[in-house]
Design a protein around this motif. Structure first.
Motif, short mmCIF file in Angstrom:
data_model
loop_
_atom_site.label_atom_id
_atom_site.label_comp_id
_atom_site.label_asym_id
_atom_site.label_seq_id
_atom_site.Cartn_x
_atom_site.Cartn_y
_atom_site.Cartn_z
N SER A 87 0.83 -1.21 0.00
CA SER A 87 0.00 0.00 0.00
C SER A 87 0.86 1.25 0.00
CB SER A 87 -0.91 0.01 1.23
OG SER A 87 -1.71 -1.15 1.27
N GLU A 88 0.63 2.13 -0.98
CA GLU A 88 1.39 3.37 -1.02
C GLU A 88 0.51 4.60 -1.17
OE1 GLU A 88 3.89 3.92 -4.46
OE2 GLU A 88 2.84 2.34 -5.56
N ASP A 89 -0.80 4.44 -0.96
CA ASP A 89 -1.68 5.60 -1.04
C ASP A 89 -1.46 6.49 0.18
OD1 ASP A 89 -4.18 4.93 1.01
OD2 ASP A 89 -3.24 3.15 0.12
N ASP A 90 -1.72 7.78 0.03
CA ASP A 90 -1.43 8.75 1.09
C ASP A 90 -2.11 8.40 2.40
OD1 ASP A 90 0.02 10.09 -0.75
OD2 ASP A 90 -1.27 11.84 -0.91
N GLU A 91 -3.37 7.99 2.32
CA GLU A 91 -4.13 7.71 3.54
C GLU A 91 -3.47 6.60 4.35
OE1 GLU A 91 -8.66 6.52 5.00
OE2 GLU A 91 -8.20 6.72 2.87
N THR A 92 -3.06 5.54 3.68
CA THR A 92 -2.43 4.42 4.39
C THR A 92 -1.09 4.83 4.98
OG1 THR A 92 -3.50 2.82 2.93
CG2 THR A 92 -1.61 2.05 4.18
N VAL A 93 -0.29 5.55 4.18
CA VAL A 93 1.03 5.99 4.66
C VAL A 93 0.90 6.82 5.93
CG1 VAL A 93 3.04 7.43 4.13
CG2 VAL A 93 2.10 5.91 2.37
N PHE A 94 0.05 7.83 5.89
CA PHE A 94 -0.05 8.73 7.03
C PHE A 94 -0.79 8.10 8.20
CE2 PHE A 94 0.62 11.89 3.55
CZ PHE A 94 1.89 12.27 3.96
N ASP A 95 -1.72 7.20 7.93
CA ASP A 95 -2.34 6.46 9.03
C ASP A 95 -1.29 5.64 9.78
OD1 ASP A 95 -4.86 7.41 8.59
OD2 ASP A 95 -5.63 5.61 7.61
N ALA A 96 -0.40 5.00 9.04
CA ALA A 96 0.65 4.20 9.68
C ALA A 96 1.59 5.08 10.49
CB ALA A 96 1.43 3.42 8.62
N MET A 97 1.93 6.25 9.95
CA MET A 97 2.82 7.16 10.68
C MET A 97 2.16 7.70 11.93
SD MET A 97 4.53 9.15 7.47
CE MET A 97 5.43 10.28 8.51
N ARG A 98 0.87 8.07 11.80
CA ARG A 98 0.16 8.56 12.98
C ARG A 98 0.04 7.46 14.05
NH1 ARG A 98 -2.81 11.78 9.10
NH2 ARG A 98 -4.12 9.99 8.58
N ALA A 99 -0.02 6.22 13.60
CA ALA A 99 -0.09 5.11 14.55
C ALA A 99 1.23 4.87 15.26
CB ALA A 99 -0.51 3.83 13.82
N GLY A 100 2.32 5.41 14.70
CA GLY A 100 3.61 5.30 15.38
C GLY A 100 4.69 4.56 14.61
N ALA A 101 4.41 4.17 13.35
CA ALA A 101 5.45 3.52 12.55
C ALA A 101 6.58 4.50 12.29
CB ALA A 101 4.86 3.02 11.23
N ARG A 102 7.81 4.00 12.41
CA ARG A 102 8.97 4.87 12.17
C ARG A 102 9.68 4.53 10.86
NH1 ARG A 102 10.38 4.09 17.87
NH2 ARG A 102 12.34 3.09 17.27
N GLY A 103 9.17 3.55 10.15
CA GLY A 103 9.71 3.20 8.85
C GLY A 103 8.59 2.74 7.95
N TYR A 104 8.72 3.01 6.65
CA TYR A 104 7.67 2.61 5.71
C TYR A 104 8.33 2.29 4.38
CZ TYR A 104 2.85 2.49 3.94
OH TYR A 104 1.63 2.10 3.43
N LEU A 105 8.28 1.01 4.01
CA LEU A 105 8.85 0.55 2.74
C LEU A 105 7.80 -0.22 1.96
CD1 LEU A 105 12.26 -0.92 4.01
CD2 LEU A 105 11.90 1.31 2.95
N LEU A 106 7.97 -0.25 0.65
CA LEU A 106 7.08 -1.03 -0.19
C LEU A 106 7.67 -2.41 -0.42
CD1 LEU A 106 6.10 1.65 -2.86
CD2 LEU A 106 4.86 0.99 -0.78
N LYS A 107 6.79 -3.42 -0.50
CA LYS A 107 7.25 -4.76 -0.83
C LYS A 107 7.93 -4.70 -2.20
CE LYS A 107 4.06 -7.51 1.92
NZ LYS A 107 2.95 -8.49 1.93
N GLY A 108 9.02 -5.39 -2.31
CA GLY A 108 9.85 -5.28 -3.50
C GLY A 108 11.09 -4.47 -3.21
#
Length: 216
Positions: A87-108
């Motif tokens: 998932s790379e849509d804005d909503e998912t990215v920022f939801d994960a960051m607001r939840a506290g994720a400190r890293g975000y990578l795409l599969k691949g």
């Protein structure tokens, strides 16, 4: 944290999960100590094994990765979460960051990128894949252009104080000494700041702070 980064993998696809486990286990200094097949199971595994880092998928049955991240961070703030997902849509990215994720990578992502993300998050930093970092940067530019009576109202007074010290070039050790905090506490606060400001690291945080008038 020991020299070995104890890691838990959370993904509902067993073939991918097993393959990623083998891949990460081949990296010096990284040990996969457990896996989970959904967000709910990850809460149990994390509570039992207390890893340094959790590599988390987003779209899973029972409980998705965003909610699992939110609960893990609330219960175990010392554990770093790296999201690894399609998932790379804005909503998912920022939801994960607001939840506290400190890293975000795409599969691949390459093994080197995943390894670097795990090490960075284990050390208290935040790190994002290139396309994700670019999207965060676009959001960040739009955010800092808005007028605000108090810069970064989402920060706590302590986080704002630390950000001001970062903006004038203070190191983590200098900040810790000045505020009578442990270096680990400073690192944790910085991770929270990065997430709240939607920035990929210290350099972007300094730019944000100075553009907002801090550290001038």
């Amino acid at each position: 944290m020991s020299d070995v980064i104890r890691t838990v993998l959370v993904d509902d696809h067993p073939v991918y999960r097993d393959g990623l486990s083998v891949l990460l286990s081949s990296i010096d200094g990284v040990e996969v100590i457990g896996t989970a097949s959904d967000g709910a199971e990850s809460l149990e595994v994390v509570a039992r094994l207390k890893p340094d880092v959790v590599v988390m998928d987003i779209q899973m049955p029972v409980m998705d990765g965003v909610e699992a991240t939110r609960r893990i961070v609330a219960q175990h703030p010392q554990i770093g979460i790296v999201v690894l997902t399609m998932s790379e849509d804005d909503e998912t990215v920022f939801d994960a960051m607001r939840a506290g994720a400190r890293g975000y990578l795409l599969k691949g992502a390459r093994q080197d990128d995943i390894s670097r993300a795990i090490r960075a998050v284990a050390g208290g930093d935040a790190i994002f894949g290139p396309s994700i970092a670019a999207r965060i940067g676009e959001f960040f530019v739009g955010t800092i252009s808005k007028d605000s009576a108090l810069p970064f109202p989402q920060l706590t007074p302590r986080e704002r104080e630390i950000l001001e010290m970062v903006a004038v070039g203070r190191s983590n050790q200098q900040i810790a000494s000045s505020l009578y905090l442990s270096p680990k506490t400073v690192r944790n606060n910085l991770s929270n700041i990065f997430g709240k400001l939607h920035v990929a690291g210290r350099t972007e945080a300094v730019i944000a702070a100075r553009d907002a008038g801090l550290g001038a």
